[in-house]
Scaffold this motif. Structure first.
Motif, PDB file in Angstrom:
ATOM      1  N   ALA A 162       0.996  12.055  -1.557  1.00  9.33           N
ATOM      2  CA  ALA A 162       1.576  10.841  -0.988  1.00  9.33           C
ATOM      3  C   ALA A 162       2.343  11.191   0.293  1.00  9.33           C
ATOM      4  O   ALA A 162       3.018  12.227   0.360  1.00  9.33           O
ATOM      5  CB  ALA A 162       2.503  10.171  -1.995  1.00  9.33           C
ATOM      6  N   LEU A 163       2.235  10.336   1.285  1.00  7.66           N
ATOM      7  CA  LEU A 163       2.919  10.546   2.564  1.00  7.66           C
ATOM      8  C   LEU A 163       4.420  10.711   2.348  1.00  7.66           C
ATOM      9  O   LEU A 163       5.050  11.554   2.987  1.00  7.66           O
ATOM     10  CB  LEU A 163       2.628   9.370   3.506  1.00  7.66           C
ATOM     11  CG  LEU A 163       3.303   9.414   4.878  1.00  7.66           C
ATOM     12  CD1 LEU A 163       2.887  10.654   5.665  1.00  7.66           C
ATOM     13  CD2 LEU A 163       2.965   8.152   5.667  1.00  7.66           C
ATOM     14  N   ILE A 164       4.981   9.942   1.428  1.00  5.79           N
ATOM     15  CA  ILE A 164       6.421  10.034   1.163  1.00  5.79           C
ATOM     16  C   ILE A 164       6.800  11.445   0.702  1.00  5.79           C
ATOM     17  O   ILE A 164       7.874  11.944   1.037  1.00  5.79           O
ATOM     18  CB  ILE A 164       6.887   8.955   0.148  1.00  5.79           C
ATOM     19  CG1 ILE A 164       8.413   8.881   0.091  1.00  5.79           C
ATOM     20  CG2 ILE A 164       6.321   9.190  -1.236  1.00  5.79           C
ATOM     21  CD1 ILE A 164       9.039   8.171   1.247  1.00  5.79           C
ATOM     22  N   ASN A 165       5.897  12.128  -0.033  1.00  5.24           N
ATOM     23  CA  ASN A 165       6.172  13.515  -0.453  1.00  5.24           C
ATOM     24  C   ASN A 165       6.266  14.443   0.744  1.00  5.24           C
ATOM     25  O   ASN A 165       7.112  15.327   0.787  1.00  5.24           O
ATOM     26  CB  ASN A 165       5.076  14.033  -1.388  1.00  5.24           C
ATOM     27  CG  ASN A 165       5.132  13.402  -2.748  1.00  5.24           C
ATOM     28  OD1 ASN A 165       6.111  12.786  -3.122  1.00  5.24           O
ATOM     29  ND2 ASN A 165       4.050  13.552  -3.502  1.00  5.24           N
ATOM     30  N   ILE A 166       5.370  14.246   1.696  1.00  3.25           N
ATOM     31  CA  ILE A 166       5.373  15.089   2.891  1.00  3.25           C
ATOM     32  C   ILE A 166       6.621  14.808   3.721  1.00  3.25           C
ATOM     33  O   ILE A 166       7.260  15.726   4.238  1.00  3.25           O
ATOM     34  CB  ILE A 166       4.081  14.874   3.714  1.00  3.25           C
ATOM     35  CG1 ILE A 166       2.891  15.394   2.902  1.00  3.25           C
ATOM     36  CG2 ILE A 166       4.173  15.562   5.067  1.00  3.25           C
ATOM     37  CD1 ILE A 166       1.547  15.037   3.478  1.00  3.25           C
ATOM     38  N   GLN A 167       6.981  13.529   3.811  1.00  2.98           N
ATOM     39  CA  GLN A 167       8.164  13.165   4.585  1.00  2.98           C
ATOM     40  C   GLN A 167       9.447  13.705   3.962  1.00  2.98           C
ATOM     41  O   GLN A 167      10.374  14.061   4.682  1.00  2.98           O
ATOM     42  CB  GLN A 167       8.249  11.644   4.740  1.00  2.98           C
ATOM     43  CG  GLN A 167       7.147  11.084   5.625  1.00  2.98           C
ATOM     44  CD  GLN A 167       7.053   9.561   5.571  1.00  2.98           C
ATOM     45  OE1 GLN A 167       7.429   8.926   4.595  1.00  2.98           O
ATOM     46  NE2 GLN A 167       6.538   8.985   6.648  1.00  2.98           N
ATOM     47  N   TYR A 211       0.838  -1.200   0.000  1.00  4.47           N
ATOM     48  CA  TYR A 211       0.000   0.000   0.000  1.00  4.47           C
ATOM     49  C   TYR A 211       0.869   1.245   0.000  1.00  4.47           C
ATOM     50  O   TYR A 211       1.973   1.245   0.527  1.00  4.47           O
ATOM     51  CB  TYR A 211      -0.890   0.035   1.252  1.00  4.47           C
ATOM     52  CG  TYR A 211      -1.973  -1.009   1.232  1.00  4.47           C
ATOM     53  CD1 TYR A 211      -3.240  -0.708   0.748  1.00  4.47           C
ATOM     54  CD2 TYR A 211      -1.729  -2.308   1.682  1.00  4.47           C
ATOM     55  CE1 TYR A 211      -4.237  -1.664   0.706  1.00  4.47           C
ATOM     56  CE2 TYR A 211      -2.723  -3.277   1.643  1.00  4.47           C
ATOM     57  CZ  TYR A 211      -3.975  -2.942   1.158  1.00  4.47           C
ATOM     58  OH  TYR A 211      -4.956  -3.892   1.105  1.00  4.47           O
ATOM     59  N   GLU A 212       0.311   2.310  -0.571  1.00  4.66           N
ATOM     60  CA  GLU A 212       0.939   3.618  -0.490  1.00  4.66           C
ATOM     61  C   GLU A 212      -0.033   4.522   0.271  1.00  4.66           C
ATOM     62  O   GLU A 212      -1.229   4.527  -0.016  1.00  4.66           O
ATOM     63  CB  GLU A 212       1.201   4.190  -1.880  1.00  4.66           C
ATOM     64  CG  GLU A 212       1.907   5.527  -1.837  1.00  4.66           C
ATOM     65  CD  GLU A 212       2.271   6.072  -3.219  1.00  4.66           C
ATOM     66  OE1 GLU A 212       3.019   7.065  -3.266  1.00  4.66           O
ATOM     67  OE2 GLU A 212       1.802   5.524  -4.230  1.00  4.66           O
TER      68      GLU A 212
END
Length: 195
Positions: free
Chosen positions: A90-95, A74-75
């Protein structure tokens, strides 16, 4: 705002409200569906009561996390309400990018006909380099799953995410999504595309 998205996208910029004043809610729903059926996007007609529930909950819990089924796992996508717009990235973008993370999906809610006709119109814009329509629809459906639910446990995840983030369990979102069946069709499409 990220590139490619419409700034200040109003209902009147896509729909002639004057032309539907004498139409019933059902007729407006059909017009909205016919208009967007040929377009490559996400859209909906939300009953007033359901939108009011979502909207009231969004005022106290403006941020949430959705799980998007991918071929391998899942993403996660974070949704943030800004007025009647719901922006996802996407959460990865925020991180990795923090405040500079651009929206990849925006759901536009138009309450102009809510009181008179009992409906709220919704459409979306997405960055097609990150999401296709089926994936965007899966995320949009999760707004209803988590914000318009009558299950205390399901909406409880939204409250935990907003008020007690240290107690939030990512796997709980996946469990709710799998229990609802919302992600199953998308998984099926992805598996077919693999072969």
């Amino acid at each position: 705002m990220s590139r490619g998205f419409t700034k200040d996208k109003t209902l009147s910029s896509i729909f002639n409200i004057e032309m539907v004043k004498d139409k019933t809610a059902e007729e407006i729903k059909q017009i909205w569906q016919q208009y967007f059926a040929a377009k490559d996007t996400v859209f909906a007609v939300i009953p007033k009561e359901k939108f009011d529930l979502i909207w009231n909950r969004a005022q106290s819990c403006p941020t949430f996390l959705c799980a998007l089924p991918r071929r391998e796992g899942y993403e996660f996508f974070v949704g943030q309400w800004t007025g009647t717009e719901l922006h996802f990235t996407a959460l990865i973008n925020i991180q990795t990018r923090g405040e500079a993370a651009a929206s990849q999906l925006i759901l536009y809610h138009y309450p102009e006909l809510k009181e008179e006709k009992g409906i709220v119109l919704m459409t979306a814009e997405m960055d097609s380099t990150f999401l296709n329509v089926a994936e965007a629809q899966c995320i949009a459906n999760q707004v209803q799953l988590f914000y318009a639910t009558s299950r205390k446990e399901t909406y409880g995840l939204v409250e935990t995410f907003n008020f007690r983030p240290n107690e939030f369990k990512y796997m709980s979102v996946i469990a709710e999504l799998e229990q609802s069946g919302l992600g199953a069709e998308l998984k099926c499409i992805q598996n077919q595309n693999k072969t």
